[in-house]
Design an enzyme around this catalytic site. Structure first.
Site: not given
Ligand code: ATP
Ligand code: MG
Length: 781
Positions: A266, A486, A496
């Site tokens: 995102e 994760r 984030k």
């Molecule tokens: P955050 O909680 O850091 O905002 P998010 O899941 O909202 O993370 P996205 O931008 O939606 O972040 O993530 C893009 C991809 O990266 C998704 O498939 C998500 O599952 C993966 N991802 C995000 N954070 C991690 C992590 N710490 N380890 C592994 N994969 C991750």
């Molecule tokens: Mg997200």
């Protein structure tokens, strides 16, 4: 001429034919195929495989398979394997010709361009080995890559293309290429048989195994016909959801049977090392299987998203070494998604609801239905259209999926599909004021993009039911969903939301602060994509939660920089040493090595009568475990001479401000033992001229506690000493000449001090270096 493998296979076949039972089944197969009169050899080999491997549960379809072989629509072992595997799943059930043909690659024409691209990728992936071993390299390893990428390519054509590209890459064979590698030759000639065998085994061992495939456990695209999930409804109904043969066949037609993945950030912040793991899985699986991976911006929350993030994400994905097969946006599909929503309402699977967020929460807890749940579809359709046209206030209505409000799984509780937001969208502009939710969007865009493997983090596991419920309700193709853990790293935060607070509340200098584990921060700290990807490979495609220790990351950073970072001399906290047995105007150049112990490449370092050593390398009280300088003691100046401390000069407050020492020019030779302690140093480059200074930024962990994210008061656990700035460090001239413009991957090892990279804050004449990491954990900071 037949290869050894072919001869062996032939021998096995002859052996098996002597087995009466098998002989009978082979004869049956030949008769069933109507080929008693004989057939080409390759066809015969296929019939043999049919006789030995045909799945007993699918005998009804054997004649069909034989027709394909006879008509030469199935010509290769790979095709036959695909066909047999498909038939084993179908069993005695009805055979869907399209799905069968897709599984066996019938009629798939691999274009010359596709073949050239797959071979090109294999050559590139193994470029280092090819350069080193040239024509002695085992091309089967490259060939295996090509076969994985294009299982239906003609084997002969693929071989020829590989040979062609390898020759183009290496240039014509030289005389040296025709000489057998020495080691093997000598051993074979000189040693008795047993030893020679041993030597053979040894050379086998030396050959690095082809890169292990961490994704081998996932089903292949054509195998995506199993039950994905069974949704248990509160009224006892069960819904087993899988692709129908038609859905799968249409999907395989669209993709040509290739793996399709997506990396779906995102655009609401910068990417971090957790995303590097996600990319390693999404892009990595596509690369490993010759498939494709989209970079998809999952942009359904316009308030949080910005063009700045979109731009940065594209740039950093490419920096990480990944090339998306296309950049897509969930918002590109807003029209299709809207049409899906309308269809959902029409089929009684969605309704417009007027509950507030609090009311929804309360009724969810009470497992009570929304009062609007059973309103007529026509009413919902009209209201949804009003919402789209901007006639309904924000918050006054949502579109909800009509799932199962009494389900134990909250994610089946009539999730919101659409909400009203009167804001412009960074990508879609002002075209919409209703925006689809993540739950509605993600799975549908996966289906629209024909994603074969939709991989996400474990917190989405509980959303499987809703994911597949929606795709089933709309009758679309369904990807394989697989969840992984994760990534968390000790003494730091990755979400984030938290990174955003650290940046906006100015606890750090920006998204690229080198103390953050954002990819921009790691890059600024001098960490390379190679090290990050090697770390991700080690962490693996795991489902086990927990924290990975920051030392593991440091280990990969060091391993990478040790290979690539040239060595330089510098002093972080200088202490002046006057060498009393040198004339004050003495100046000479000593030779220092870029990669000591590995190569003889040298550079010049000035040595004069005033040198600087680390203040911490001098103690007035010597100790056994101390290898630095002390009164009367001798140490070695790296690449130069031993010096012996002969005097200590102090200021009025009693602090040591200068040392006096003598040096010894002839310290090598018989009976002479160089001192144990070896120090980094920098001399005045010309008599009376102080060395060039630089600013050294030394980093420590950002948080004092190991798992700050688990605490409410996580900001209180910030390490007040996570950054130390030293302004008066001294550089040797070769270091001071570091190119400021070349800001990334310009990393040195400052001997004994660690790896340092040029920070973009540097300007000509004012160098700023970030310490990427120390040489080992125990070295004093
Ligand atoms: P955050 O909680 O850091 O905002 P998010 O899941 O909202 O993370 P996205 O931008 O939606 O972040 O993530 C893009 C991809 O990266 C998704 O498939 C998500 O599952 C993966 N991802 C995000 N954070 C991690 C992590 N710490 N380890 C592994 N994969 C991750
Ligand atoms: Mg997200």
């Amino acid at each position: 001429m037949a290869t050894r493998e072919e001869q062996e296979a032939e021998a096995t076949r002859l052996g098996a034919v002597k087995n009466a039972k098998f002989r009978k089944s082979l004869v049956d197969v030949i008769k069933e195929a109507g080929l008693e009169g004989g057939c080409p050899k390759q066809q015969g080999a296929l019939l043999y495989t049919v006789a030995s491997k045909f799945p007993g549960n699918a005998l009804a379809h054997r004649a069909t398979l034989l027709d394909y072989i006879k008509a030469e629509k199935i010509k290769s072992n790979a095709q036959l394997d695909g066909a047999l595997e498909h038939l084993a799943h179908v069993g005695p059930g009805a055979l869907d010709a399209a799905a069968f043909e897709a599984a066996a690659g019938v009629g798939v024409v691999v274009s010359a361009e596709e073949l050239a691209a797959a071979v090109g990728a294999a050559v590139e992936a193994h470029a280092a080995r090819l350069r080193e071993e040239r024509y002695h390299a085992n091309l089967n390893i490259l060939f295996a890559d090509v076969r994985r990428a294009l299982p239906w390519a003609d084997v002969g054509e693929a071989r020829a293309e590989l040979d062609r590209q390898v020759t183009a890459f290496l240039g014509p064979r030289t005389a040296a290429d025709d000489v057998k590698p020495e080691k093997k030759k000598k051993k074979k000639a000189a040693e008795p048989k047993a030893k020679a065998e041993e030597a053979k085994a040894d050379t086998k061992k030396e050959e690095p195994a082809p890169a292990a495939d961490p994704f081998a456990f996932l089903p292949r695209p054509e195998q995506n016909n199993k039950v994905h999930t069974t949704v248990h409804f509160s009224d006892g109904r069960k819904l087993a959801i899988s692709n129908t043969p038609e859905q799968l066949a249409a999907h395989l037609r669209a993709t040509g049977g290739r793996v399709v993945t997506r990396f779906p950030p995102e655009p609401n912040g910068y990417l971090h090392i957790g995303h590097a793991k996600a990319m390693f899985i999404d892009f990595g699986m596509a690369a490993q299987t010759g498939g494709q991976c989209y970079l998809r911006f999952d942009d359904t929350n316009p308030e949080a998203e910005k063009q700045e993030y979109i731009d940065h994400i594209q740039e950093i994905v490419s920096w990480m070494g990944w090339t998306p097969s296309a950049v897509t946006y969930s918002s590109d599909y807003f029209a299709e998604l809207h049409a899906f929503a309308v269809r959902l309402i029409e089929t009684g699977n969605a309704y417009v609801c007027h509950q507030t967020a609090e009311e929804i929460k309360a009724s969810r807890e009470a497992r009570a239905p929304s009062p609007w749940r059973d309103r007529p579809a026509a009413e919902s359709l009209a209201l949804f259209e009003d919402m789209r046209r901007g006639l309904v206030d924000e918050g006054a209505a949502t579109l909800r999926m009509r799932m199962d409000h009494r389900n134990e799984n909250y994610n089946m509780f009539d999730l919101i599909a659409y909400r009203i937001k009167f804001v412009d969208h960074p990508h879609a502009g002002d075209a919409w004021c209703v925006y689809p939710s993540y739950d509605f969007t993600h799975c549908l865009v996966d289906a629209l993009e024909n994603v074969t493997h939709s991989m996400c983090t474990l917190e989405f596991e509980s959303r499987r039911a809703s994911f597949f419920w929606l795709l089933e309700a709309l009758g679309t193709y369904k990807p394989v969903v697989w969840e992984y853990a994760r990534l968390n790293i000790t003494n730091n935060v990755l979400s984030k939301r938290r990174l955003n607070r650290l940046v906006t509340e100015r606890w750090v200098s920006g998204w690229d602060d080198p103390r953050l584990l954002t990819l921009a921060g790691l890059r600024r700290r001098g960490v390379t994509p190679r090290a990050i990807n090697a770390f991700c490979r080690e962490v693996g495609v795991t489902r086990s939660e927990g924290e990975v220790h920051t030392h593991k990351l440091d280990h990969h950073i060091r391993a990478d920089l040790d290979e690539t970072a040239p060595r330089r001399l510098a002093v972080l906290r200088p202490l002046r040493v006057r060498i009393t047995n040198l004339p004050a105007d003495h100046l000479e150049q000593v030779e220092a090595l870029h990669f000591p112990g590995r190569a003889a490449d040298a550079y010049a370092v000035p040595f004069s009568a005033v040198v600087y050593i680390e203040a911490s390398d001098f103690r007035e009280q010597d100790e056994k475990s101390f290898y630095g300088l002390a009164p009367g003691k001798t140490v070695m100046l790296r690449y130069a001479y031993p010096i012996t401390c002969t005097g200590v000069v102090k200021d009025e407050a009693g602090a040591v401000v200068e040392l006096e020492a003598t040096y010894e020019r002839d310290f090598r030779g018989e009976g002479k033992k160089p001192p144990k302690g070896v120090l980094n140093w920098v001399a005045q480059p010309r008599p009376g001229v102080e060395p060039p200074t630089f600013e050294a930024r030394l980093y420590d962990v950002l948080f004092l506690s190991q798992s700050p994210a688990s605490s409410e008061k996580w900001l209180e656990e910030l390490n007040p000493k996570s950054l130390e700035v030293l302004k008066g460090a001294y550089a040797s001239p070769a270091l001071a000449a570091a190119t400021v413009g070349d800001k990334y991957e310009y990393v040195f090892q400052l001997e004994r001090l660690g790896y340092f990279c040029v920070d973009p804050d540097s300007t000509p004449g004012s160098l700023v270096l970030n310490r990427t990491c120390t040489l080992r954990d125990s070295y004093p900071k």
